[in-house]
Write an enzyme that holds these catalytic residues in place. Structure first.
Site, mmCIF file in Angstrom:
data_model
loop_
_atom_site.group_PDB
_atom_site.id
_atom_site.type_symbol
_atom_site.label_atom_id
_atom_site.label_comp_id
_atom_site.label_asym_id
_atom_site.label_seq_id
_atom_site.Cartn_x
_atom_site.Cartn_y
_atom_site.Cartn_z
ATOM 1 N N LYS A 283 -5.061 13.587 2.622
ATOM 2 C CA LYS A 283 -6.098 13.487 3.795
ATOM 3 C C LYS A 283 -5.693 14.342 5.247
ATOM 4 O O LYS A 283 -6.266 15.133 5.684
ATOM 5 C CB LYS A 283 -6.402 12.010 4.227
ATOM 6 N N LYS B 150 8.407 6.076 8.671
ATOM 7 C CA LYS B 150 8.319 7.575 8.515
ATOM 8 C C LYS B 150 9.068 8.188 9.838
ATOM 9 O O LYS B 150 9.636 9.141 9.503
ATOM 10 C CB LYS B 150 6.724 7.899 8.833
ATOM 11 N N HIS C 141 4.640 -12.619 -21.785
ATOM 12 C CA HIS C 141 5.737 -12.581 -22.219
ATOM 13 C C HIS C 141 6.770 -12.255 -21.211
ATOM 14 O O HIS C 141 8.124 -11.999 -21.696
ATOM 15 C CB HIS C 141 6.027 -11.649 -23.471
ATOM 16 N N GLU D 150 6.088 13.577 1.565
ATOM 17 C CA GLU D 150 6.083 13.469 0.246
ATOM 18 C C GLU D 150 5.323 14.482 -0.684
ATOM 19 O O GLU D 150 5.830 15.434 -1.300
ATOM 20 C CB GLU D 150 5.833 12.103 -0.554
ATOM 21 N N GLU E 228 -2.530 -3.059 2.394
ATOM 22 C CA GLU E 228 -2.452 -2.020 3.469
ATOM 23 C C GLU E 228 -3.669 -2.143 4.434
ATOM 24 O O GLU E 228 -3.767 -1.915 5.645
ATOM 25 C CB GLU E 228 -2.608 -0.570 2.791
ATOM 26 N N GLY F 196 -7.804 6.347 3.554
ATOM 27 C CA GLY F 196 -7.136 6.921 2.273
ATOM 28 C C GLY F 196 -7.136 6.020 1.015
ATOM 29 O O GLY F 196 -7.470 6.399 -0.104
ATOM 30 N N ARG F 197 -6.954 4.543 1.254
ATOM 31 C CA ARG F 197 -7.203 3.887 0.130
ATOM 32 C C ARG F 197 -8.740 3.437 -0.403
ATOM 33 O O ARG F 197 -8.997 2.836 -1.487
ATOM 34 C CB ARG F 197 -6.522 2.333 0.397
#
Ligand code: F6P
Length: 549
Positions: A205, A510, A382, A211, A351, A265-266
């Site tokens: 965005k 950040k 399990h 990253e 978030e 973003g999400r």
């Protein structure tokens, strides 16, 4: 907090105290219609809330809370394009991205739908070009591998959808997702790829995320080393709101698919961030996903609160988090293809609602978002289900499954479904001492040996679950499910009075990483910092300076 919400919270607390220990067995025995009363059916979608620790009165009081918090008014504010993301001064209109009707949706007095449709048309044309083979790489070879480079919402959503619907993908057009700045991920991905046949979708965005920028730069270097600079135009496209940064990176703005600051973003998989979905699965599948999201939007917007699936899921979550004190929530899809759904919902929920202050900056008075986690069933059975059944924490669970599989291996799906049904039943009703004693006696145990085992074999029950069942895991259904959870998170954020659409809590890390980075260089003199961080940094510098390192 208004006096109406205050009163609603107090009424819920008093109700909890009155209820005391809730027995699901008793609630079902007292009300033969409990299943019908506490479940919703939306076409093939069943949402069964009956195995939750609540009564009709609980729901009535929770609905009072929703009304007092003005959930319906806030929902309309969202659709009206009001700047309900107050700290970023932005509208919140991901619902426009999947709006399929002729009605306009306004932001700042302008209908956003023509722009939304224009980007969709470009995505459609591009997906068709790539999938038909008419879009060629620099050497003239068709594209066989699409690598989405993005992180957070620019990764989790499209990745989750591509994995969930991989059974609909063509085997000759693979999707890969690279998110972590840890080069191990990109290196392992590139090792399997042929540059001449690879298309990179740089999804960000902001187009500033460390990253993504690092991974995109390394991917670009890998490509140009093999095919030369001129190849970038045929092998890189971008999805962003930041045309200037895209151009500065060297991607032709013609090859940028845009979206808008009113898409969080999400919540962005419905936007051009879904390009990798359209490439991998075909644009018609992406459109079917949008249709599913839109179907859930219409339900959320029009169903009365007491029959409104996202509202009810949100309220039940509030009951556990704030009134019964449950700090986590497990998402357990009985569907391996939904392996990444818990991770997607974790970002969506934590978030959005992992906040400690209200919209007006005052502290929230109650716990907000739970820790959301999960794994597919039956694997989890399990591993961590031991704690769900016999641990000291109550963990409300969502169990999800499709009635029909999309493979033709006999014998599997029935076992999968039997396990889902069994877990809901075991969690709710457990196994009491009398039954345990009888079973041990039948196995030949007596006296102290029998008594010693009894407490270990008891399942207390009254462990809540919500079960969500549907016909098949297809794009439409996945769209409905994602939108269902988005609106659930919205409802909860409104009730807590927080801004669900900012994420200031990710910023400090950040900022500090940017300050620490230069101090990792061998020649640097590290800046003074706290003794622990300084000690760790010194240790890393020593190890990295060892001969042969
Ligand atoms: O750091 C958090 C975050 O901003 C998320 O909200 C977002 O989904 C992710 O980073 C990626 O951001 P972008 O799409 O701008 O690269």
């Amino acid at each position: 907090m208004s006096s109406a919400t205050d009163a609603a919270w107090k009424a819920l607390e008093a109700h909890r105290d009155e209820l005391g220990r809730i027995s699901l067995a008793r609630l079902f025995a007292e009300d033969p219609d409990r299943f019908a009363r506490f479940s919703l059916v939306l076409d093939d979608l069943l949402i069964d809330l009956s195995k939750n620790l609540l009564t009709a009165e609980t729901l009535r009081l929770l609905l009072d809370l929703a009304r007092a918090a003005e959930v319906e008014a806030w929902r309309e504010r969202m659709w009206a394009g009001e700047r309900i993301n107050t700290t970023e001064d932005r509208a919140v209109l991901h619902v426009a991205l999947r709006h399929r009707g002729p009605e306009p949706i306004f932001c700042d007095g302008r209908d956003v739908m023509p722009e939304v449709r224009a980007v969709l048309a470009r995505m459609k044309a591009f997906a068709h070009e790539v999938r038909s083979g008419s879009w060629r790489g620099a050497t003239g070879a068709p594209i066989t591998d699409v690598v989405n480079i993005g992180i957070g919402g620019s990764d989790l959503g499209p990745q989750m959808v591509c994995r969930a619907l991989a059974h609909l993908a063509r085997p000759d057009l693979r999707a890969h997702f690279v998110s972590n700045v840890d080069g191990a991920q990109l290196a392992a991905t590139l090792a399997r790829l042929d540059p001449a046949r690879t298309l990179f979708v740089v999804a960000s965005k902001t187009f500033t995320t460390q990253e993504t920028m690092q991974n995109a730069a390394s991917a670009r270097a890998w490509l140009t080393a093999a095919l030369g600079e001129a190849a970038v135009a045929r092998h890189f496209v971008a999805v962003s709101t930041n045309a200037r940064a895209v151009a500065a990176f060297g991607i032709d703005p013609e090859r940028m698919f845009g979206f808008w600051d009113w898409v969080g973003g999400r919540y962005s998989l419905w936007s051009a961030i879904g390009l990798s979905i359209a490439l991998h699965l075909g644009f018609e599948r992406f459109e079917a996903l949008l249709e599913g999201g839109w179907a859930m939007d219409r339900h959320f917007r029009t169903a009365p609160l007491e029959r409104n699936a996202p509202v009810l899921l949100g309220l039940v979550g509030i009951w556990y988090r704030d009134i019964l004190g449950c700090s986590t929530h497990a998402v357990l899809p009985y569907d391996q293809r939904l392996e990444r759904l818990p991770a997607h919902l974790q970002q969506l929920d934590m978030e959005s609602n992992g906040k400690r202050v209200r919209r007006d900056g005052r502290p929230v008075e109650r716990p907000t978002a739970p820790v959301v986690w999960g794994e597919p069933g039956t694997n989890g059975q399990h591993a961590f289900f031991q704690l769900l059944h016999q641990g000291t924490e109550i963990v409300p669970c969502d169990l999800l499954a499709a009635a029909l599989p999309d493979h033709d291996l006999p014998g599997h799906h029935e076992k999968l479904l039997a396990n889902l049904l069994a877990q809901g039943e075991a969690l709710a009703f457990g196994k009491d001492e009398a039954r345990v004693r009888a079973e041990l006696a039948a196995a030949g145990l007596t006296g102290d040996a029998l008594e010693a085992l009894v407490p270990h074999k008891v399942f207390p029950g009254d462990r809540p679950s919500t079960t969500i069942l549907f016909r098949r895991l297809d794009p439409f259904t996945l769209g409905r499910l994602i939108a269902l959870y988005e609106h659930k998170v919205f409802v909860q954020g409104v009730i807590w009075g927080i801004d669900s659409f900012d994420q200031w809590g990710v910023e400090l890390g950040k900022e500090l990483a940017a300050r620490i980075l230069p101090d990792l260089a061998p020649e640097a003199t590290p800046a003074p910092r706290d003794p622990s961080t300084a000690g760790q940094l010194a240790h890393l510098r020593r190890l990295r300076a060892e001969p042969g390192a």
